[in-house]
Design a protein around this motif. Structure first.
Motif, PDB file in Angstrom:
ATOM      1  N   GLN A   1       0.648  -1.025   0.057  1.00  0.00           N
ATOM      2  CA  GLN A   1      -0.033  -0.442   0.195  1.00  0.00           C
ATOM      3  C   GLN A   1       1.201   1.332  -0.118  1.00  0.00           C
ATOM      4  OE1 GLN A   1      -2.596  -0.571   3.412  1.00  0.00           O
ATOM      5  NE2 GLN A   1      -3.876  -1.538   2.378  1.00  0.00           N
TER       6      GLN A   1
ATOM      7  N   PHE B   1      -7.787   2.485  -1.325  1.00  0.00           N
ATOM      8  CA  PHE B   1      -6.338   2.845  -1.743  1.00  0.00           C
ATOM      9  C   PHE B   1      -6.844   4.111  -1.473  1.00  0.00           C
ATOM     10  CE2 PHE B   1      -8.126   0.999  -5.694  1.00  0.00           C
ATOM     11  CZ  PHE B   1      -7.773   2.188  -7.142  1.00  0.00           C
TER      12      PHE B   1
ATOM     13  N   VAL C   1      -2.634  -3.996  -7.577  1.00  0.00           N
ATOM     14  CA  VAL C   1      -1.242  -3.358  -7.436  1.00  0.00           C
ATOM     15  C   VAL C   1      -1.267  -1.868  -8.670  1.00  0.00           C
ATOM     16  CG1 VAL C   1       0.961  -2.146  -6.481  1.00  0.00           C
ATOM     17  CG2 VAL C   1      -0.400  -4.232  -5.296  1.00  0.00           C
TER      18      VAL C   1
END
Length: 326
Positions: free
Chosen positions: A9, A141, A289
């Protein structure tokens, strides 16, 4: 595992910040990060708190707010024109053309910001920040979003035609539609991931079902859609593409559904018809991601389309009306 997730993250945030900073310098050099740091230092905090509460109370609102941001930016640029109500000066505003949700949510967020610092933060920036924070709440996110947009005074539903990409578009037309706004094919595919959450009306789906089923649809999925949207039915809604996991969760699930032929819109399935966009979709499916970073960069880049800045436009007191009120 928790440490690895946190590291990913953190890496994502750095990647998104770098991509966003590079993109904003080319898309709109006048937008700035922390734009309200001196004039309204709690502005983004107020937006985040209000947006989080709204989505906590109604998880479907995350998709609704992101969709509002998309529609606003593609029509006349990111100037909050989508939020204007019908008036003498705007007799046929954009919001009359397409059924959208989230207007009252934006009004609530605007009121929260006005309580902190009245007359300072534009509705265009509030919508941009709220879309960013909807991504955080619904997708897990976040990323920096620059500010400095001003609110426009014009909203005309006729401006929608030719500006918004349609759900029945083929890939070449989609790429051109995004290019017209200064966005790339990478942005197109990344933003298509937003179809992983939210709902749509049967009217957008039935052209793929009747009079004949679109051959790119998975047969089992098509049969289920026909049950939900019978020919000549009243319309209703269909859960969007992320019903595999959670219809209110923003994720890269849409790309897996594209590969399986289980998406609602031609505009998603057509990504597989071009070798370049098909590879992008596969990459986004395989690497969540990397998709998040691309999505973040595309959101920031989209947020710079045809913005009003400086002394242009105004800072609306309420988002549904110009300060002149006519």
């Amino acid at each position: 595992m928790a440490m690895a997730t946190s590291a990913c993250q953190a890496l994502l945030v750095l990647m998104a910040a770098f991509a966003a900073a590079a993109l904003v310098s080319t898309a709109s050099a006048t937008l700035q990060y922390d734009f309200y740091s001196s004039t309204c230092p709690k502005a983004e905090e107020a937006v985040r708190y209000a947006t989080t509460k709204i989505i906590s109370d109604d998880p479907t609102m995350g998709a609704a707010i992101v969709r509002l941001f998309f529609h606003d930016c593609f029509v006349r640029g990111c100037d909050a024109s989508i939020l204007l109500d019908q008036s003498n000066s705007n007799p046929q505003p954009e919001k009359l053309a397409i059924p959208l949700r989230g207007f009252s949510a934006v009004d609530t967020i605007k009121a929260a910001v006005e309580a902190v610092c009245p007359g300072v933060v534009s509705c265009a920036d509030i919508l941009a920040y709220a879309a960013r924070d909807s991504t955080m709440v619904s997708g897990g996110f976040s990323f920096p979003m620059p500010g400095g947009r001003r609110d426009g005074a014009v909203s005309n539903l006729n401006d929608i035609f030719g500006s918004l990409p349609a759900p029945n578009m083929q890939v070449q037309a989609l790429v051109q539609s995004f290019a017209n706004k200064g966005l790339s094919a990478v942005d197109l595919v990344a933003l298509s991931g937003a179809h992983s959450f939210g709902v749509t009306h049967c009217s957008f789906v039935t052209p793929r079902l009747y009079p004949a089923v679109d051959p790119t649809l998975n047969a089992t999925y098509a049969a289920a859609l026909q049950q939900a949207c019978p020919q000549g039915g009243a319309g209703g809604t269909v859960l969007n593409n992320n019903n595999v996991t959670d219809p209110n969760k923003l994720s890269n699930q849409d790309y897996r559904n594209v590969a399986a032929g289980e998406v609602l819109f031609t505009s998603d399935q057509t990504l597989t018809s071009d070798a370049t966009t098909n590879q992008m979709a596969q990459d986004n499916a395989a690497n969540p991601v990397a998709w998040m970073a691309r999505f973040a960069g595309a959101m920031v880049k989209m947020g710079g389309i045809q913005v009003l800045t400086g002394n242009q436009g105004e800072i609306r007191r309420v988002c549904g009306a110009t300060n002149g009120g006519t």
